[in-house]
Design a protein around this motif. Structure first.
Motif, short mmCIF file in Angstrom:
data_model
loop_
_atom_site.label_atom_id
_atom_site.label_comp_id
_atom_site.label_asym_id
_atom_site.label_seq_id
_atom_site.Cartn_x
_atom_site.Cartn_y
_atom_site.Cartn_z
N VAL A 278 74.10 -64.52 23.54
CA VAL A 278 73.23 -65.61 23.08
C VAL A 278 73.33 -65.75 21.56
CG1 VAL A 278 70.81 -66.27 22.77
CG2 VAL A 278 71.64 -65.57 25.01
N PRO A 380 68.44 -68.17 29.50
CA PRO A 380 67.75 -66.89 29.32
C PRO A 380 67.03 -66.38 30.56
CG PRO A 380 67.40 -68.28 27.43
CD PRO A 380 68.08 -69.13 28.46
N PRO A 392 63.26 -63.05 28.04
CA PRO A 392 63.40 -64.34 27.36
C PRO A 392 62.95 -64.30 25.91
CG PRO A 392 62.57 -64.69 29.58
CD PRO A 392 62.59 -63.20 29.35
N LEU A 395 65.70 -62.75 23.94
CA LEU A 395 66.82 -63.68 23.89
C LEU A 395 66.53 -64.82 22.93
CD1 LEU A 395 67.53 -63.60 27.69
CD2 LEU A 395 69.19 -62.96 25.94
#
Length: 490
Positions: A278, A380, A392, A395
Protein backbone atom coordinates in the motif's frame (compact mmCIF):
# COMPACT_ATOMS: atom_id res chain seq x y z
CA UNK A 1 -25.85 5.29 21.98
CA UNK A 2 -22.19 4.59 22.48
CA UNK A 3 -21.17 1.10 23.31
CA UNK A 4 -18.14 -0.18 25.11
CA UNK A 5 -14.77 -0.34 23.49
CA UNK A 6 -15.14 2.89 21.55
CA UNK A 7 -17.78 1.83 19.02
CA UNK A 8 -21.03 3.59 18.24
CA UNK A 9 -24.12 2.75 16.27
CA UNK A 10 -25.78 5.53 14.28
CA UNK A 11 -29.34 5.28 13.01
CA UNK A 12 -28.31 6.47 9.55
CA UNK A 13 -24.82 5.54 8.52
CA UNK A 14 -25.17 6.88 4.96
CA UNK A 15 -24.84 10.58 5.90
CA UNK A 16 -21.87 9.72 8.12
CA UNK A 17 -20.07 7.94 5.27
CA UNK A 18 -20.75 10.87 2.93
CA UNK A 19 -19.59 13.52 5.40
CA UNK A 20 -16.41 11.66 6.23
CA UNK A 21 -15.66 11.07 2.55
CA UNK A 22 -16.15 14.78 1.84
CA UNK A 23 -13.81 15.60 4.72
CA UNK A 24 -11.17 13.36 3.18
CA UNK A 25 -11.66 14.92 -0.26
CA UNK A 26 -11.25 18.34 1.35
CA UNK A 27 -7.82 17.29 2.60
CA UNK A 28 -6.76 16.48 -0.97
CA UNK A 29 -8.42 19.65 -2.29
CA UNK A 30 -6.42 21.77 0.17
CA UNK A 31 -3.13 20.37 -1.08
CA UNK A 32 -4.15 20.85 -4.72
CA UNK A 33 -5.35 24.45 -4.32
CA UNK A 34 -2.25 25.38 -2.35
CA UNK A 35 0.08 23.82 -4.93
CA UNK A 36 -1.71 25.55 -7.82
CA UNK A 37 -1.61 28.84 -5.92
CA UNK A 38 2.13 28.75 -5.21
CA UNK A 39 3.06 31.29 -7.93
CA UNK A 40 0.57 33.77 -6.44
CA UNK A 41 1.91 33.16 -2.93
CA UNK A 42 5.48 33.54 -4.15
CA UNK A 43 4.75 36.94 -5.66
CA UNK A 44 2.57 38.16 -2.77
CA UNK A 45 4.88 37.07 0.06
CA UNK A 46 8.16 37.63 -1.76
CA UNK A 47 9.22 34.03 -1.23
CA UNK A 48 12.27 32.43 -2.76
CA UNK A 49 12.32 28.96 -4.30
CA UNK A 50 13.67 27.59 -1.01
CA UNK A 51 10.79 29.28 0.81
CA UNK A 52 8.28 27.57 -1.44
CA UNK A 53 10.06 24.26 -0.85
CA UNK A 54 9.68 24.68 2.90
CA UNK A 55 5.97 25.41 2.54
CA UNK A 56 5.56 22.04 0.82
CA UNK A 57 7.98 20.16 3.07
CA UNK A 58 6.51 21.19 6.42
CA UNK A 59 3.05 20.02 5.32
CA UNK A 60 4.23 16.63 4.07
CA UNK A 61 6.33 16.04 7.21
CA UNK A 62 3.41 16.73 9.57
CA UNK A 63 0.97 14.76 7.42
CA UNK A 64 3.23 11.71 7.22
CA UNK A 65 4.38 11.76 10.85
CA UNK A 66 1.10 12.05 12.76
CA UNK A 67 -1.51 9.50 11.55
CA UNK A 68 -0.78 6.89 14.22
CA UNK A 69 -0.74 9.48 17.01
CA UNK A 70 -3.99 11.02 15.74
CA UNK A 71 -5.69 7.60 15.77
CA UNK A 72 -4.45 6.93 19.31
CA UNK A 73 -5.73 10.30 20.51
CA UNK A 74 -9.13 9.44 19.06
CA UNK A 75 -9.17 6.16 20.99
CA UNK A 76 -8.22 7.95 24.19
CA UNK A 77 -10.51 10.99 24.02
CA UNK A 78 -13.21 10.17 21.46
CA UNK A 79 -12.91 10.05 17.69
CA UNK A 80 -15.49 12.74 16.94
CA UNK A 81 -13.86 15.13 19.39
CA UNK A 82 -10.47 14.68 17.75
CA UNK A 83 -11.97 14.98 14.24
CA UNK A 84 -13.67 18.22 15.30
CA UNK A 85 -10.32 19.57 16.48
CA UNK A 86 -8.83 18.69 13.10
CA UNK A 87 -11.61 20.56 11.27
CA UNK A 88 -11.10 23.60 13.50
CA UNK A 89 -7.39 23.61 12.69
CA UNK A 90 -8.12 23.13 8.99
CA UNK A 91 -10.56 26.07 8.91
CA UNK A 92 -8.16 28.44 10.63
CA UNK A 93 -5.10 27.36 8.64
CA UNK A 94 -6.92 27.59 5.30
CA UNK A 95 -7.83 31.22 5.98
CA UNK A 96 -4.26 32.34 6.75
CA UNK A 97 -3.12 32.79 3.10
CA UNK A 98 -6.16 35.01 2.58
CA UNK A 99 -5.36 37.43 5.40
CA UNK A 100 -1.57 37.67 5.50
CA UNK A 101 1.50 37.53 3.31
CA UNK A 102 3.95 37.03 6.17
CA UNK A 103 6.22 34.11 5.25
CA UNK A 104 6.55 32.87 8.86
CA UNK A 105 2.78 32.79 9.35
CA UNK A 106 2.33 30.99 6.05
CA UNK A 107 4.87 28.37 7.11
CA UNK A 108 3.15 27.90 10.46
CA UNK A 109 -0.23 27.62 8.74
CA UNK A 110 1.05 24.87 6.46
CA UNK A 111 2.37 22.97 9.47
CA UNK A 112 -1.04 23.29 11.16
CA UNK A 113 -2.75 22.22 7.94
CA UNK A 114 -0.55 19.10 7.82
CA UNK A 115 -1.52 18.26 11.41
CA UNK A 116 -5.20 18.82 10.57
CA UNK A 117 -4.95 16.60 7.49
CA UNK A 118 -3.46 13.75 9.53
CA UNK A 119 -6.12 14.11 12.22
CA UNK A 120 -9.01 14.25 9.72
CA UNK A 121 -7.72 11.27 7.75
CA UNK A 122 -7.25 9.08 10.81
CA UNK A 123 -10.50 10.18 12.45
CA UNK A 124 -12.62 9.64 9.33
CA UNK A 125 -11.58 6.00 9.04
CA UNK A 126 -12.04 5.32 12.76
CA UNK A 127 -15.53 6.86 12.79
CA UNK A 128 -16.64 4.83 9.78
CA UNK A 129 -15.36 1.74 11.54
CA UNK A 130 -17.18 2.69 14.74
CA UNK A 131 -20.47 3.63 13.08
CA UNK A 132 -21.07 0.19 11.53
CA UNK A 133 -21.42 -3.28 13.03
CA UNK A 134 -18.67 -5.74 12.18
CA UNK A 135 -19.34 -7.65 8.98
CA UNK A 136 -20.37 -6.89 5.39
CA UNK A 137 -21.98 -3.52 6.22
CA UNK A 138 -18.78 -2.17 7.73
CA UNK A 139 -16.70 -3.66 4.93
CA UNK A 140 -18.80 -1.96 2.26
CA UNK A 141 -18.55 1.41 4.01
CA UNK A 142 -14.78 1.09 4.40
CA UNK A 143 -14.37 -0.01 0.78
CA UNK A 144 -16.35 3.00 -0.46
CA UNK A 145 -14.28 5.31 1.72
CA UNK A 146 -10.99 3.91 0.50
CA UNK A 147 -11.91 4.15 -3.18
CA UNK A 148 -13.03 7.77 -2.66
CA UNK A 149 -9.70 8.54 -1.00
CA UNK A 150 -7.74 6.86 -3.80
CA UNK A 151 -9.71 8.58 -6.57
CA UNK A 152 -9.65 12.00 -4.89
CA UNK A 153 -6.06 12.67 -5.97
CA UNK A 154 -6.81 12.87 -9.72
CA UNK A 155 -10.45 13.94 -9.28
CA UNK A 156 -9.96 17.24 -7.43
CA UNK A 157 -7.44 18.77 -9.84
CA UNK A 158 -10.05 19.93 -12.36
CA UNK A 159 -12.44 21.59 -9.87
CA UNK A 160 -9.48 23.22 -8.10
CA UNK A 161 -8.20 24.70 -11.36
CA UNK A 162 -11.69 25.82 -12.40
CA UNK A 163 -12.12 27.55 -9.04
CA UNK A 164 -8.83 29.39 -9.46
CA UNK A 165 -9.79 30.38 -13.01
CA UNK A 166 -13.26 31.60 -12.08
CA UNK A 167 -12.11 33.76 -9.17
CA UNK A 168 -10.41 37.09 -9.76
CA UNK A 169 -7.59 36.23 -7.37
CA UNK A 170 -6.19 33.14 -5.68
CA UNK A 171 -7.11 34.52 -2.27
CA UNK A 172 -10.77 33.69 -2.90
CA UNK A 173 -9.97 30.01 -3.38
CA UNK A 174 -8.47 29.81 0.10
CA UNK A 175 -11.57 31.44 1.58
CA UNK A 176 -13.78 28.91 -0.22
CA UNK A 177 -11.72 26.12 1.28
CA UNK A 178 -11.99 27.64 4.76
CA UNK A 179 -15.76 27.98 4.35
CA UNK A 180 -16.07 24.34 3.29
CA UNK A 181 -14.14 23.24 6.39
CA UNK A 182 -16.42 25.40 8.55
CA UNK A 183 -19.54 23.79 7.04
CA UNK A 184 -18.20 20.32 7.81
CA UNK A 185 -17.40 21.50 11.32
CA UNK A 186 -21.04 22.52 11.85
CA UNK A 187 -22.40 19.27 10.39
CA UNK A 188 -20.10 16.95 12.35
CA UNK A 189 -22.02 16.94 15.68
CA UNK A 190 -25.32 16.62 13.77
CA UNK A 191 -24.32 13.59 11.72
CA UNK A 192 -21.73 11.76 13.84
CA UNK A 193 -22.07 10.24 17.29
CA UNK A 194 -19.18 10.44 19.72
CA UNK A 195 -17.28 7.25 20.45
CA UNK A 196 -16.55 6.00 23.93
CA UNK A 197 -12.85 6.24 24.85
CA UNK A 198 -11.14 2.86 24.66
CA UNK A 199 -9.94 1.49 28.01
CA UNK A 200 -6.19 1.93 28.17
CA UNK A 201 -6.28 4.35 25.26
CA UNK A 202 -4.11 6.88 27.08
CA UNK A 203 -1.27 4.34 27.23
CA UNK A 204 -1.52 3.83 23.48
CA UNK A 205 -0.92 7.54 22.93
CA UNK A 206 2.57 7.18 24.35
CA UNK A 207 3.34 4.21 22.12
CA UNK A 208 1.96 5.96 19.05
CA UNK A 209 4.11 8.99 19.79
CA UNK A 210 7.13 6.79 19.04
CA UNK A 211 6.09 6.91 15.36
CA UNK A 212 6.26 10.70 15.10
CA UNK A 213 10.00 11.28 14.98
CA UNK A 214 10.93 8.38 12.63
CA UNK A 215 8.10 9.11 10.20
CA UNK A 216 8.71 12.85 10.31
CA UNK A 217 12.42 12.32 9.71
CA UNK A 218 11.71 10.01 6.80
CA UNK A 219 9.39 12.55 5.16
CA UNK A 220 11.97 15.30 5.64
CA UNK A 221 14.77 13.08 4.37
CA UNK A 222 12.78 12.22 1.25
CA UNK A 223 12.41 15.92 0.54
CA UNK A 224 16.08 16.60 1.29
CA UNK A 225 17.05 13.73 -0.98
CA UNK A 226 15.16 15.35 -3.82
CA UNK A 227 17.40 18.43 -3.65
CA UNK A 228 20.56 16.40 -4.16
CA UNK A 229 21.83 14.49 -7.14
CA UNK A 230 21.63 10.80 -6.27
CA UNK A 231 21.22 7.67 -8.31
CA UNK A 232 17.81 6.25 -9.14
CA UNK A 233 18.77 3.05 -7.30
CA UNK A 234 19.33 5.05 -4.10
CA UNK A 235 15.91 6.67 -4.39
CA UNK A 236 14.26 3.26 -4.87
CA UNK A 237 16.09 1.90 -1.82
CA UNK A 238 14.93 4.83 0.31
CA UNK A 239 11.34 4.44 -0.89
CA UNK A 240 11.24 0.71 -0.14
CA UNK A 241 12.82 1.28 3.29
CA UNK A 242 10.20 3.91 4.01
CA UNK A 243 7.42 1.59 2.94
CA UNK A 244 8.70 -1.04 5.38
CA UNK A 245 8.91 1.41 8.27
CA UNK A 246 5.26 1.18 9.46
CA UNK A 247 5.54 -2.57 9.99
CA UNK A 248 8.91 -2.36 11.73
CA UNK A 249 7.74 0.36 14.09
CA UNK A 250 4.56 -1.56 14.90
CA UNK A 251 6.56 -4.47 16.26
CA UNK A 252 9.47 -2.46 17.64
CA UNK A 253 6.99 -0.47 19.71
CA UNK A 254 6.11 -3.63 21.63
CA UNK A 255 9.54 -3.68 23.23
CA UNK A 256 10.73 -6.94 21.69
CA UNK A 257 14.43 -7.69 21.31
CA UNK A 258 15.75 -7.66 17.75
CA UNK A 259 15.91 -11.46 17.23
CA UNK A 260 12.31 -11.78 18.44
CA UNK A 261 11.33 -8.80 16.31
CA UNK A 262 12.65 -10.35 13.11
CA UNK A 263 11.07 -13.70 13.99
CA UNK A 264 7.72 -11.97 14.40
CA UNK A 265 8.18 -10.09 11.14
CA UNK A 266 8.71 -13.43 9.41
CA UNK A 267 5.72 -15.10 11.06
CA UNK A 268 3.43 -12.23 10.13
CA UNK A 269 5.02 -11.46 6.80
CA UNK A 270 1.60 -11.16 5.13
CA UNK A 271 0.86 -8.08 7.25
CA UNK A 272 4.28 -6.65 6.38
CA UNK A 273 3.49 -7.25 2.73
CA UNK A 274 0.11 -5.55 2.92
CA UNK A 275 1.50 -2.44 4.61
CA UNK A 276 4.47 -2.25 2.25
CA UNK A 277 2.48 -2.73 -0.96
CA UNK A 278 0.00 0.00 0.00
CA UNK A 279 2.82 2.44 0.84
CA UNK A 280 4.65 1.75 -2.44
CA UNK A 281 1.52 2.02 -4.58
CA UNK A 282 0.51 5.29 -2.88
CA UNK A 283 4.00 6.64 -3.56
CA UNK A 284 3.62 5.81 -7.26
CA UNK A 285 0.17 7.39 -7.63
CA UNK A 286 0.93 10.65 -5.79
CA UNK A 287 4.25 11.13 -7.55
CA UNK A 288 2.87 10.35 -10.99
CA UNK A 289 0.00 12.85 -10.75
CA UNK A 290 2.37 15.62 -9.71
CA UNK A 291 4.88 14.93 -12.48
CA UNK A 292 2.22 14.56 -15.16
CA UNK A 293 0.63 17.87 -14.15
CA UNK A 294 4.01 19.57 -14.55
CA UNK A 295 5.04 17.80 -17.75
CA UNK A 296 1.74 18.28 -19.59
CA UNK A 297 1.89 22.02 -18.99
CA UNK A 298 5.57 22.64 -19.75
CA UNK A 299 6.17 19.95 -22.36
CA UNK A 300 2.71 19.44 -23.84
CA UNK A 301 1.69 23.10 -23.82
CA UNK A 302 -1.60 22.31 -22.09
CA UNK A 303 -3.42 24.76 -19.84
CA UNK A 304 -4.14 23.84 -16.19
CA UNK A 305 -7.80 23.23 -17.09
CA UNK A 306 -6.78 20.87 -19.90
CA UNK A 307 -4.47 19.06 -17.47
CA UNK A 308 -7.40 18.66 -15.09
CA UNK A 309 -9.43 17.00 -17.83
CA UNK A 310 -6.47 14.79 -18.72
CA UNK A 311 -6.28 13.49 -15.15
CA UNK A 312 -9.93 12.41 -14.97
CA UNK A 313 -9.33 9.05 -16.71
CA UNK A 314 -7.28 8.08 -13.66
CA UNK A 315 -10.51 8.18 -11.63
CA UNK A 316 -12.08 5.69 -14.02
CA UNK A 317 -8.99 3.47 -13.81
CA UNK A 318 -9.04 3.40 -10.02
CA UNK A 319 -12.78 2.70 -9.97
CA UNK A 320 -12.30 -0.14 -12.45
CA UNK A 321 -9.58 -1.62 -10.26
CA UNK A 322 -11.88 -1.29 -7.25
CA UNK A 323 -14.55 -3.31 -9.07
CA UNK A 324 -12.36 -5.95 -10.70
CA UNK A 325 -9.57 -6.67 -8.20
CA UNK A 326 -11.79 -7.99 -5.35
CA UNK A 327 -13.45 -10.42 -7.76
CA UNK A 328 -10.06 -11.66 -8.96
CA UNK A 329 -8.78 -11.93 -5.39
CA UNK A 330 -11.71 -14.16 -4.46
CA UNK A 331 -10.93 -16.49 -7.38
CA UNK A 332 -7.16 -16.63 -7.69
CA UNK A 333 -5.96 -15.31 -4.31
CA UNK A 334 -4.91 -11.99 -2.88
CA UNK A 335 -1.21 -12.31 -3.61
CA UNK A 336 -1.51 -13.08 -7.32
CA UNK A 337 -4.16 -10.39 -7.78
CA UNK A 338 -2.13 -7.68 -6.04
CA UNK A 339 1.06 -8.70 -7.85
CA UNK A 340 -0.76 -8.60 -11.18
CA UNK A 341 -2.17 -5.14 -10.45
CA UNK A 342 1.31 -3.85 -9.58
CA UNK A 343 2.64 -5.37 -12.81
CA UNK A 344 -0.05 -3.52 -14.79
CA UNK A 345 1.02 -0.27 -13.09
CA UNK A 346 4.64 -1.01 -13.99
CA UNK A 347 3.66 -1.44 -17.65
CA UNK A 348 1.92 1.93 -17.56
CA UNK A 349 5.02 3.63 -16.16
CA UNK A 350 7.16 1.86 -18.76
CA UNK A 351 4.98 3.14 -21.61
CA UNK A 352 5.24 6.66 -20.19
CA UNK A 353 9.03 6.39 -20.02
CA UNK A 354 9.14 5.31 -23.68
CA UNK A 355 6.55 7.71 -25.11
CA UNK A 356 6.97 10.69 -22.80
CA UNK A 357 4.24 13.01 -21.52
CA UNK A 358 3.87 15.50 -24.33
CA UNK A 359 0.12 15.38 -24.91
CA UNK A 360 -3.29 14.02 -23.99
CA UNK A 361 -3.17 11.08 -26.39
CA UNK A 362 0.23 9.94 -25.18
CA UNK A 363 -0.71 10.09 -21.49
CA UNK A 364 -4.23 8.67 -21.16
CA UNK A 365 -3.64 4.97 -22.04
CA UNK A 366 -0.65 4.47 -19.68
CA UNK A 367 -2.36 6.61 -17.02
CA UNK A 368 -5.33 4.22 -17.13
CA UNK A 369 -2.97 1.27 -16.64
CA UNK A 370 -1.23 2.86 -13.66
CA UNK A 371 -4.56 3.92 -12.14
CA UNK A 372 -6.00 0.42 -12.54
CA UNK A 373 -2.98 -1.00 -10.68
CA UNK A 374 -3.43 1.63 -7.99
CA UNK A 375 -6.90 0.22 -7.40
CA UNK A 376 -4.98 -1.83 -4.82
CA UNK A 377 -5.39 1.23 -2.57
CA UNK A 378 -9.12 0.44 -2.42
CA UNK A 379 -8.51 -3.07 -1.03
CA UNK A 380 -7.55 -2.57 2.65
CA UNK A 381 -10.59 -4.49 3.87
CA UNK A 382 -9.70 -7.27 1.44
CA UNK A 383 -6.23 -7.40 2.98
CA UNK A 384 -7.74 -7.66 6.46
CA UNK A 385 -10.23 -10.33 5.45
CA UNK A 386 -7.49 -12.30 3.71
CA UNK A 387 -5.92 -13.30 6.99
CA UNK A 388 -2.93 -11.03 6.52
CA UNK A 389 -3.48 -9.57 9.98
CA UNK A 390 -3.27 -6.05 8.57
CA UNK A 391 -5.71 -3.52 9.98
CA UNK A 392 -7.43 -0.91 7.79
CA UNK A 393 -6.19 1.80 10.18
CA UNK A 394 -2.58 0.68 9.76
CA UNK A 395 -3.04 0.43 6.01
CA UNK A 396 -4.43 3.96 6.01
CA UNK A 397 -1.30 5.16 7.80
CA UNK A 398 0.82 3.38 5.18
CA UNK A 399 -1.12 5.14 2.44
CA UNK A 400 -0.50 8.51 4.09
CA UNK A 401 3.19 7.79 4.40
CA UNK A 402 3.39 6.66 0.77
CA UNK A 403 1.59 9.78 -0.44
CA UNK A 404 4.10 11.95 1.42
CA UNK A 405 7.00 10.01 -0.06
CA UNK A 406 5.61 10.35 -3.58
CA UNK A 407 5.08 14.10 -3.28
CA UNK A 408 8.69 14.45 -2.07
CA UNK A 409 10.63 11.92 -4.15
CA UNK A 410 9.19 12.39 -7.64
CA UNK A 411 9.38 16.21 -7.77
CA UNK A 412 12.77 15.97 -6.10
CA UNK A 413 14.14 13.99 -9.03
CA UNK A 414 13.07 16.76 -11.42
CA UNK A 415 14.61 19.42 -9.17
CA UNK A 416 17.87 17.48 -8.96
CA UNK A 417 18.07 17.17 -12.75
CA UNK A 418 17.38 20.88 -13.15
CA UNK A 419 20.01 21.84 -10.59
CA UNK A 420 22.59 19.55 -12.16
CA UNK A 421 22.06 21.00 -15.61
CA UNK A 422 21.14 24.62 -14.75
CA UNK A 423 24.42 25.97 -16.07
CA UNK A 424 23.67 24.47 -19.48
CA UNK A 425 20.11 25.83 -19.79
CA UNK A 426 20.47 28.52 -22.40
CA UNK A 427 16.89 28.79 -23.64
CA UNK A 428 13.39 27.38 -23.18
CA UNK A 429 14.13 24.54 -25.58
CA UNK A 430 17.05 23.37 -23.43
CA UNK A 431 14.93 23.71 -20.30
CA UNK A 432 12.21 21.51 -21.76
CA UNK A 433 14.81 18.96 -22.79
CA UNK A 434 16.12 18.65 -19.24
CA UNK A 435 12.59 18.61 -17.83
CA UNK A 436 11.77 15.73 -20.16
CA UNK A 437 14.85 13.92 -18.86
CA UNK A 438 13.72 14.43 -15.26
CA UNK A 439 10.20 13.19 -16.06
CA UNK A 440 11.71 10.13 -17.76
CA UNK A 441 13.66 9.36 -14.58
CA UNK A 442 10.45 9.69 -12.56
CA UNK A 443 8.64 7.23 -14.82
CA UNK A 444 11.53 4.80 -14.42
CA UNK A 445 11.24 5.22 -10.65
CA UNK A 446 7.55 4.32 -11.00
CA UNK A 447 8.50 1.15 -12.87
CA UNK A 448 10.99 0.19 -10.15
CA UNK A 449 8.60 0.86 -7.25
CA UNK A 450 5.70 -0.96 -8.95
CA UNK A 451 7.91 -3.99 -9.57
CA UNK A 452 9.12 -3.83 -5.97
CA UNK A 453 5.50 -3.89 -4.81
CA UNK A 454 4.83 -6.85 -7.12
CA UNK A 455 7.76 -8.81 -5.66
CA UNK A 456 6.66 -8.02 -2.10
CA UNK A 457 3.14 -9.25 -2.90
CA UNK A 458 4.45 -12.49 -4.41
CA UNK A 459 6.73 -13.14 -1.43
CA UNK A 460 4.26 -12.32 1.32
CA UNK A 461 0.66 -12.59 0.12
CA UNK A 462 0.47 -15.62 -2.18
CA UNK A 463 -0.20 -18.12 0.60
CA UNK A 464 -3.34 -16.42 1.85
CA UNK A 465 -6.86 -16.58 0.46
CA UNK A 466 -9.87 -14.41 1.23
CA UNK A 467 -11.72 -15.63 4.31
CA UNK A 468 -15.52 -15.98 4.33
CA UNK A 469 -17.51 -13.10 5.70
CA UNK A 470 -17.81 -13.47 9.49
CA UNK A 471 -21.07 -13.21 11.35
CA UNK A 472 -21.29 -10.23 13.70
CA UNK A 473 -20.68 -11.31 17.27
CA UNK A 474 -23.28 -10.32 19.88
CA UNK A 475 -22.10 -7.28 21.78
CA UNK A 476 -19.05 -6.81 19.57
CA UNK A 477 -17.58 -3.42 20.29
CA UNK A 478 -16.24 -2.66 16.86
CA UNK A 479 -12.57 -2.01 16.13
CA UNK A 480 -10.80 -4.37 13.77
CA UNK A 481 -12.66 -6.82 11.55
CA UNK A 482 -12.82 -10.38 12.79
CA UNK A 483 -9.59 -12.25 12.51
CA UNK A 484 -7.40 -9.16 12.91
CA UNK A 485 -7.42 -8.59 16.65
CA UNK A 486 -3.98 -8.07 18.04
CA UNK A 487 -2.48 -7.53 14.63
CA UNK A 488 0.14 -4.91 13.86
CA UNK A 489 -1.05 -1.36 14.21
CA UNK A 490 -3.83 -2.20 16.65
Amino acid sequence: MASSGGAVRTRRSGPAVVLLAVAQVLVVFDTTVFTMGLPWLMARAGLSISGLTWLLTVYSVCFAALPALAAALGEAFGQRRVLTAGLVLSTLAAAVPGVTSDASLLLGARAVQGVAAAVITAGALALIDAAHPAGPVRDRALNVHFVVVAAALPAVLLPAVLLLDLTSDTETAFWVQAAASAVLLVLTPLVLTETTPVPGGARRVGRAAQWVMPLGFLAWFADWLGDHSVSLETVVLIAVAGALLPSVLAWAGRGERMPELFARLYRERAAVGAYTVVALVATCLAGLLYILSLALQLLGGMSPVQVGWAMLPAVAGIALGWLVLPVLAARIGVGITVAGACAVAAVGFLVLSLRGAAGFGAVVPPLLLVAFGCGVLALPVGFARSGSGALPQGLNSSRQLGTGLGVSLFPGIVVAVQQESSSRMTDIKAYRSYLAHGAHDCFQLGVALSLAAMVVALLTLTRITPAPEPEPEPGLSGGAPAGTAGSPGS
